[in-house]
Design an enzyme around this catalytic site. Structure first.
Site, PDB file in Angstrom:
ATOM      1  N   ASP A  77      41.698   6.048  59.264  1.00 35.06           N
ATOM      2  CA  ASP A  77      41.301   7.309  58.629  1.00 35.06           C
ATOM      3  C   ASP A  77      42.389   8.360  58.848  1.00 35.06           C
ATOM      4  O   ASP A  77      43.576   8.034  58.866  1.00 35.06           O
ATOM      5  CB  ASP A  77      39.953   7.754  59.239  1.00 35.06           C
ATOM      6  N   HIS A 129      38.084  14.454  59.083  1.00 34.33           N
ATOM      7  CA  HIS A 129      37.336  13.338  58.507  1.00 34.33           C
ATOM      8  C   HIS A 129      37.223  12.169  59.484  1.00 34.33           C
ATOM      9  O   HIS A 129      36.137  11.616  59.715  1.00 34.33           O
ATOM     10  CB  HIS A 129      38.025  12.893  57.213  1.00 34.33           C
ATOM     11  N   ASN A 180      32.177   8.191  45.964  1.00 32.71           N
ATOM     12  CA  ASN A 180      31.273   9.333  45.793  1.00 32.71           C
ATOM     13  C   ASN A 180      31.277   9.906  44.377  1.00 32.71           C
ATOM     14  O   ASN A 180      31.097  11.107  44.192  1.00 32.71           O
ATOM     15  CB  ASN A 180      31.662  10.441  46.775  1.00 32.71           C
ATOM     16  N   SER A 205      31.575   8.008  52.968  1.00 26.98           N
ATOM     17  CA  SER A 205      32.453   7.992  54.143  1.00 26.98           C
ATOM     18  C   SER A 205      31.655   8.053  55.435  1.00 26.98           C
ATOM     19  O   SER A 205      32.077   7.523  56.467  1.00 26.98           O
ATOM     20  CB  SER A 205      33.415   9.184  54.107  1.00 26.98           C
TER      21      SER A 205
END
Length: 644
Positions: free
Chosen positions: A149, A189, A290, A352
Site C-alpha cells: 500500500d 491509506h 469502488n 480498500s
C-alpha cells in the site's frame, strides 16, 4: 454398589425422565465441536431409551468408566482409558444404535470484550462474530500479512507490537518506489488498512484489529504486519511498483498479501506477480473497486486472487462497491474506524477497507490451521459467510456472502470434508461444434457414494455441459465434456460447478469454426468452371464437418455440401457455370453452425470476338458470306448479333 448396579439405577431414572418429558432428539454419533476447548480425557454420552443395560455397560467399558451422571437429562460423563483420545472414543461409539450422542466435555467461557478505547466504534467486529472467534482462537503458527500500500506508521501505538521483524529486531519491509526501506506512510491509506487487519487488541488503547487478539495483551507473536510501500503520497503507484512489491513480499516471508489497490484493466505483469505469490503458497486478497460497476477490476479479478466487495452496517452491499460474478466474497468496508498516521484514528470507506478485513481473517485462520493450503484457505473463507442484501440489484458471485469470522475458525478446526476447489477448462478457447474438457476438483477425496457436482452453462447457445458430473468415492476430481454451440461471433461463456451450495467458475471462449470462402478464378465465361475453397479457423473435429453450399443464381451451380476431413482446415469444391446472354453476378455461400461465408463469382456473357467476310471483294450484284465469332459458346436459345 458396583458400577453395573450404579449404572442401572441411573438408567432406570433416565428412562423415566425421558418417558415423562416426551421424545428426546439427539444427533447420532455427534462429532466434536470444531472450535471449543474440551476437558482432556473425558466425553459425555447419552443413550436411547430402548438401550439395554448390557449394551450400555459394554459401550462404557469399551472406552472407559463412569465419572459422573446427570440423571435429570441422562448425561453420563466418562473418563477415558489411557491412550484413547477424545475423537477416537467418539468415533468408536458413533455407529452404535443405542447411543443417542457422544461428545467432548466442552469448556465454555464468556465472550471476549476488548478494553480498546474505540472498540464501540467498530460495528464490523461483532457483526462478523469476530469477538466470538477470539474466544476460540488457538494459534500455533506465525502468519505475516503484507500490507502492500502507501506504507505503514510502524510506531503507531496500536501497531508497534504487531510489525514483523527479523531475528535482529529489524523491521522487514520495503519501498519499491525508491528501492529502499523507507516504508513509512505519507498518505494514511496503508496505516488505516494495517489497523483493520491486525491492530493490537486488548491493549487498553485505540481500536481492535481482526487478527489483533492477544488475550491478556502481552502475546503478539502470531500475527504480524509487513509494510511494503508501492504507492506514493498521492496514493498512486506504477504497475512495476505494485508487481515488485508483491514479489518482494512473497520472497521475504509474507503469507497473506493485502492489496487495497487496482485498475479497471488487466496487466500481464501484475497477473504474473499474483500468480508468483500464489505458486509460492501465499493467499492474495484484493479490492474489487469502488466504481459501482460490474466490470472486472484488477488484480482482484485475476484467477489466483480473492476479490473482496464492501458491505455496510446493515449487511447491504455498499453503494460504491463493484459487483458481479467475478467477486468472490464481501466484508465490511463502509465507515470503518481504524488507525491513521500521527498515532491517530479515523473513518474511511471503500473496498480498500474490506480487503484487509478479509486478509486479517485469513491470517487468524491460518495461525490456527497452518496445514491448510492457500487453495483450501481460499475455499474455507468463501464458504464461511452470512447472507448480504444486494444494493439496487447489485450482487456478487452466486453463493457468495459477507465473511463470518467465527464460522471461518470453526471450519478450520472441523474434521476435513471435501468442498469444491475449482473448475478448469482445457482448452479454454474452442470453435463452434468442437469440444473442450472440463475438470472439477475437490479439496479432499469424495465421500462414499461419490460427490455429485451440478454443472451449468451461462448460455447454452454458446456452450452446453451435462447436468452433473460425479467424482468417484476416494477421488478428488472428474472430467466432463463441453460442446461449443452455434456462435456467429467470438463469445465468452461461464461454466459453473456447484457442490454443497458452493459455486466455482471457469470461462470458455467459443469462436465460429467457419472462417472464410474464396472462389478462384472469381470471373469466368459462362460454361467455364471455377473452384471454391472453404477455410476453417481451426482443425475440423473428429468425424469432419459438413459445410452447406448454395448459389444465388442457376448460372453457377455448386454441390449441396462439402466435407472437411477431421484434422484438416480447408477443402475445395467445383463450381460449374452455364452460358449466359448477359453478365451475371453470383454469390456463392458456405454455411455452418449459424455462420455464413460468401464469395462473389462473375459469370460473363460471350463477347463478339471477330467478324469476317468471304470473299472480301465481289462483282456488282454478287454475294459474300459474313461470319461472326464469339469468345465463348452462345447460351441456350442462341445469341443475337446486330449487323449494319
Amino acid at each position: 454398589m458396583n458400577a453395573r448396579a450404579y449404572l442401572r439405577c441411573f438408567v432406570l431414572l433416565f428412562l423415566l425422565v425421558l418417558i415423562a418429558g416426551g421424545q428426546a432428539v439427539f444427533a447420532q454419533g455427534g462429532s466434536p465441536h470444531p472450535a471449543l476447548n474440551a476437558a482432556a480425557g473425558e466425553i459425555v454420552v447419552g443413550f436411547h431409551p430402548a438401550a439395554q443395560d448390557a449394551q450400555i455397560a459394554d459401550d462404557i467399558n469399551s472406552v472407559g468408566a463412569i465419572a459422573d451422571v446427570q440423571p435429570r437429562i441422562g448425561a453420563f460423563r466418562l473418563k477415558l482409558r489411557p491412550g484413547l483420545s477424545v475423537p477416537q472414543a467418539i468415533q468408536s461409539l458413533s455407529g452404535h444404535a443405542e447411543i443417542a450422542y457422544a461428545e467432548p466435555n466442552y469448556m465454555y467461557s464468556v465472550s471476549s470484550t476488548p478494553n480498546d478505547t474505540y472498540y464501540a466504534n467498530q460495528y464490523a467486529l461483532p457483526l462478523t462474530q469476530t469477538d466470538h472467534a477470539w474466544d476460540i482462537w488457538n494459534p500455533s503458527a506465525t502468519v505475516v500479512i503484507a500490507i502492500v500500500d502507501t506504507g505503514v506508521q510502524t510506531n503507531h501505538p496500536d501497531l508497534v507490537n504487531k510489525i514483523y521483524k527479523d531475528s535482529t529486531g529489524t523491521i522487514v519491509g520495503y519501498n519499491t518506489i525508491l528501492n529502499n526501506t523507507n516504508f513509512q506512510d505519507d498518505n494514511s491509506h496503508g496505516t488505516h488498512c494495517a489497523g483493520i487487519a491486525a491492530a493490537q487488541v486488548n491493549n487498553g488503547t485505540g481500536i481492535a484489529g481482526v487478527a489483533g487478539w492477544t488475550g491478556s495483551g502481552s502475546d503478539t507473536t502470531y500475527i504480524k504486519i509487513m509494510p511494503v510501500k508501492c504507492m506514493d503520497a498521492s496514493g498512486s503507484g506504477t504497475l512495476v511498483n505494485v508487481a515488485n512489491a508483491i514479489v518482494w513480499a512473497t520472497d521475504h516471508g509474507a503469507n497473506v498479501i493485502s492489496l487495497s489497490l487496482g485498475a479497471p484493466s488487466s496487466a500481464t505483469t501484475l497477473t504474473n506477480a499474483t500468480d508468483y505469490a500464489w505458486s509460492h503458497g501465499c493467499l492474495v486478497v484484493a479490492a474489487a473497486g469502488n466504481s459501482s460497476l460490474n466490470t472486472p477490476f484488477y488484480p482482484a479479478a485475476d484467477t489466483n486472487v480473492l476479490s473482496v466487495a464492501s458491505t455496510d452496517n446493515t449487511d447491504t452491499l455498499s453503494s460504491f462497491s463493484n459487483y458481479g460474478t467475478w467477486v468472490k466474497i464481501a466484508a465490511p468496508g463502509s465507515n470503518i474506524f481504524s488507525t491513521l498516521p500521527g498515532s491517530t484514528y479515523g473513518y474511511k470507506s471503500g473496498t480498500s477497507m474490506a480487503t484487509p478485513f478479509v486478509a486479517g481473517v485469513a491470517a487468524l485462520v491460518w495461525a490456527q490451521a497452518p496445514n491448510l493450503t492457500n487453495q483450501q484457505l481460499n475455499d474455507l473463507l468463501v464458504t464461511s459467510v452470512d447472507p448480504y442484501t444486494p444494493y439496487t440489484g447489485h450482487t456478487i458471485a452466486n453463493g457468495a456472502g459477507r465473511i463470518n469470522v467465527y464460522q471461518a475458525l470453526q471450519s478450520a478446526s472441523a474434521p476435513s470434508s471435501p468442498v469444491l476447489s475449482r473448475v478448469t477448462i482445457n482448452p479454454n478457447a474452442i470453435y463452434g461444434g468442437s469440444t473442450a474438457t472440463g475438470t472439477v476438483t475437490l479439496t479432499a477425496a469424495a465421500p462414499m457414494g461419490g460427490a455429485i457436482i451440478a454443472l451449468s452453462s451461462a448460455d447454452t447457445n454458446v456452450a452446453t455441459v451435462p447436468d452433473t458430473v460425479t467424482i468417484a468415492a476416494g477421488s478428488t476430481s472428474a472430467t466432463f465434456t463441453i460442446t461449443g454451440g452455434d456462435v456467429t461471433a467470438t463469445t465468452k461463456v461461464t461454466i459453473t460447478g456447484t457442490y454443497n451450495n458452493l459455486n466455482k467458475f471457469a470461462s470458455l471462449t467459443v469462436s465460429p469454426l467457419l472462417a472464410s470462402l474464396s472462389v478462384a478464378p472469381n470471373s469466368v465465361k459462362g460454361g467455364v468452371s471455377s473452384t471454391g475453397t472453404i477455410t476453417l479457423n481451426g482443425a475440423a473435429p473428429s468425424g469432419g464437418v459438413s459445410i452447406a453450399l448454395s448459389s444465388s443464381d442457376s448460372s453457377a451451380t455448386v454441390p449441396s455440401s462439402v466435407t472437411i476431413a477431421a484434422g484438416a482446415k480447408s477443402a475445395a469444391f467445383h463450381i460449374t457455370t452455364t452460358a449466359v446472354s448477359a453478365d451475371v453476378h453470383v454469390t456463392i455461400t458456405a454455411s455452418y453452425a449459424g455462420v455464413n461465408a460468401t464469395a462473389p463469382l462473375a459469370v460473363l456473357a460471350p463477347a463478339l470476338m471477330s467478324l469476317t467476310l468471304n470473299p472480301t471483294i465481289v462483282a456488282d450484284g454478287a454475294s459474300s458470306t459474313g461470319t461472326v465469332t464469339l469468345d465463348s459458346p452462345a447460351p441456350t436459345g442462341g445469341m443475337s448479333v446486330t449487323l449494319a
